[in-house]
Design an enzyme around this catalytic site. Structure first.
Site, mmCIF file in Angstrom:
data_model
loop_
_atom_site.group_PDB
_atom_site.id
_atom_site.type_symbol
_atom_site.label_atom_id
_atom_site.label_comp_id
_atom_site.label_asym_id
_atom_site.label_seq_id
_atom_site.Cartn_x
_atom_site.Cartn_y
_atom_site.Cartn_z
ATOM 1 N N GLY A 31 -7.675 -54.222 -37.698
ATOM 2 C CA GLY A 31 -8.143 -52.923 -38.154
ATOM 3 C C GLY A 31 -7.359 -52.404 -39.330
ATOM 4 O O GLY A 31 -7.913 -51.866 -40.293
ATOM 5 N N ARG A 79 -1.748 -54.588 -41.649
ATOM 6 C CA ARG A 79 -1.610 -55.745 -40.757
ATOM 7 C C ARG A 79 -2.194 -56.987 -41.412
ATOM 8 O O ARG A 79 -1.689 -58.095 -41.242
ATOM 9 C CB ARG A 79 -2.266 -55.481 -39.406
ATOM 10 C CG ARG A 79 -1.894 -56.534 -38.346
ATOM 11 C CD ARG A 79 -2.335 -56.119 -36.971
ATOM 12 N NE ARG A 79 -1.659 -54.904 -36.565
ATOM 13 C CZ ARG A 79 -2.163 -54.004 -35.736
ATOM 14 N NH1 ARG A 79 -3.370 -54.172 -35.229
ATOM 15 N NH2 ARG A 79 -1.475 -52.928 -35.402
ATOM 16 N N ARG A 133 -11.406 -49.149 -51.402
ATOM 17 C CA ARG A 133 -11.038 -48.200 -50.349
ATOM 18 C C ARG A 133 -9.760 -48.607 -49.613
ATOM 19 O O ARG A 133 -9.503 -48.165 -48.484
ATOM 20 C CB ARG A 133 -12.184 -48.013 -49.342
ATOM 21 C CG ARG A 133 -13.445 -47.388 -49.943
ATOM 22 C CD ARG A 133 -14.593 -47.365 -48.943
ATOM 23 N NE ARG A 133 -15.779 -46.754 -49.523
ATOM 24 C CZ ARG A 133 -16.170 -45.498 -49.292
ATOM 25 N NH1 ARG A 133 -15.449 -44.729 -48.508
ATOM 26 N NH2 ARG A 133 -17.260 -45.031 -49.850
ATOM 27 N N ARG A 138 -11.914 -60.624 -34.322
ATOM 28 C CA ARG A 138 -11.217 -59.347 -34.457
ATOM 29 C C ARG A 138 -9.920 -59.425 -33.670
ATOM 30 O O ARG A 138 -9.880 -59.906 -32.531
ATOM 31 C CB ARG A 138 -12.088 -58.218 -33.907
ATOM 32 C CG ARG A 138 -11.320 -56.913 -33.725
ATOM 33 C CD ARG A 138 -12.184 -55.746 -33.367
ATOM 34 N NE ARG A 138 -11.598 -54.911 -32.334
ATOM 35 C CZ ARG A 138 -10.476 -54.193 -32.446
ATOM 36 N NH1 ARG A 138 -9.786 -54.215 -33.578
ATOM 37 N NH2 ARG A 138 -10.031 -53.478 -31.448
ATOM 38 N N ASP A 198 -1.302 -49.252 -24.899
ATOM 39 C CA ASP A 198 -1.157 -48.064 -24.059
ATOM 40 C C ASP A 198 -1.974 -48.267 -22.792
ATOM 41 O O ASP A 198 -2.844 -49.145 -22.730
ATOM 42 C CB ASP A 198 -1.579 -46.790 -24.792
ATOM 43 C CG ASP A 198 -3.042 -46.811 -25.200
ATOM 44 O OD1 ASP A 198 -3.907 -46.727 -24.310
ATOM 45 O OD2 ASP A 198 -3.329 -46.903 -26.409
ATOM 46 N N ARG A 218 3.274 -51.857 -33.143
ATOM 47 C CA ARG A 218 1.916 -52.383 -33.206
ATOM 48 C C ARG A 218 1.773 -53.367 -34.358
ATOM 49 O O ARG A 218 1.039 -54.344 -34.259
ATOM 50 C CB ARG A 218 0.908 -51.242 -33.384
ATOM 51 C CG ARG A 218 0.739 -50.382 -32.164
ATOM 52 C CD ARG A 218 -0.233 -49.252 -32.437
ATOM 53 N NE ARG A 218 -0.245 -48.289 -31.330
ATOM 54 C CZ ARG A 218 -1.342 -47.780 -30.796
ATOM 55 N NH1 ARG A 218 -2.519 -48.129 -31.245
ATOM 56 N NH2 ARG A 218 -1.267 -46.912 -29.816
#
Length: 240
Positions: free
Chosen positions: A21, A25, A44, A88, A209, A222
């Site tokens: 995402g 990363r 973007r 993903r 979490d 993360r």
């Protein structure tokens, strides 16, 4: 060719794409795992890099947060860039008491209350499956490398479940026999696009979490604490 959201030319994107995402990363992955790479999209700030991992050409491209964002990027990759496989890699909330931080979940089927399928394709669909073929490769590679994964059904929500007023009310609306192991925000749109366009998609997630865990992973944890999941996705892509 390019799209309004992706400046890459058609030949700039590999047949298999790893999609985190977070754009940072994506940058972290190529800087730490690839032999060579080039930036092929920065529109973007949604970075895409194409390079080689253990000699195989792969693309790593960010997809942002939520179904609308991953829906656009994955649809364009499948439809306009001839991508065949997307894995993903992301984070999730755990719904099982025995899940620990950074345990790896492989999504099987995904349930969502979203009207993504209805809006895109006039299809009142709320459960969609991952690619059995890709999942099989991932499971084999995990076994070969002694990486523990939890395979199960997951839920995909329109908001961060950690912020839900009452997550139990949401879970009451999940089909009774679905038994989700975790929650995230993107896999339904990705899997629906793959099924619609006859492509392959899987989703690997690390637990960051849980209502059963007091600690919540920080943004830095993360980014850097997910290496087992990243390496599993990359090594699995070598099989395609």
């Amino acid at each position: 060719m390019s799209t309004p959201h992706n400046e890459a030319n058609k030949g700039d994107i590999a047949k298999t794409v790893i999609m985190p995402g977070d754009p940072l990363r994506a940058k972290y992955i190529v800087e730490n795992f690839f032999e060579n790479y080039k930036l092929v999209n920065s529109v973007r700030g949604m970075y895409a890099y194409t390079g080689t991992y253990k000699g195989k050409e792969l693309t790593v491209m960010a997809h942002g947060m939520g179904m609308p964002s991953v829906g656009i990027y994955s649809y364009e990759l499948f439809k306009f860039y001839d991508v065949e496989n997307i894995i993903r890699i992301g984070s999730c909330g755990g719904y099982l008491p025995d899940l620990k931080l950074f345990d790896i979940v492989l999504s099987d089927n995904v349930f969502s209350e979203s009207n993504y399928a209805l809006t895109l394709n006039n299809d009142d669909c709320h459960i969609i499956n991952s690619s059995a073929k890709l999942n099989s490769y991932i499971e084999d590679v995990a076994k070969e490398n002694n990486i523990d994964i939890i395979k199960g059904n997951t839920v995909c929500s329109d908001c961060f479940d950690f912020y839900m007023t009452d997550v139990n009310k949401f879970l009451e609306r999940v089909p009774k026999d679905f038994n989700p192991v975790s929650a995230e925000m993107e896999a339904f749109a990705l899997f629906y696009n793959a099924n619609l366009l006859n492509k392959n998609a899987s989703c690997l997630m690390s637990v960051v979490d849980s209502k059963f865990i007091k600690n919540v992973a920080t943004a830095e944890e993360r980014e850097t604490g997910l290496n087992n999941m990243i390496k599993l996705a990359l090594d699995s892509a070598l099989k395609f």
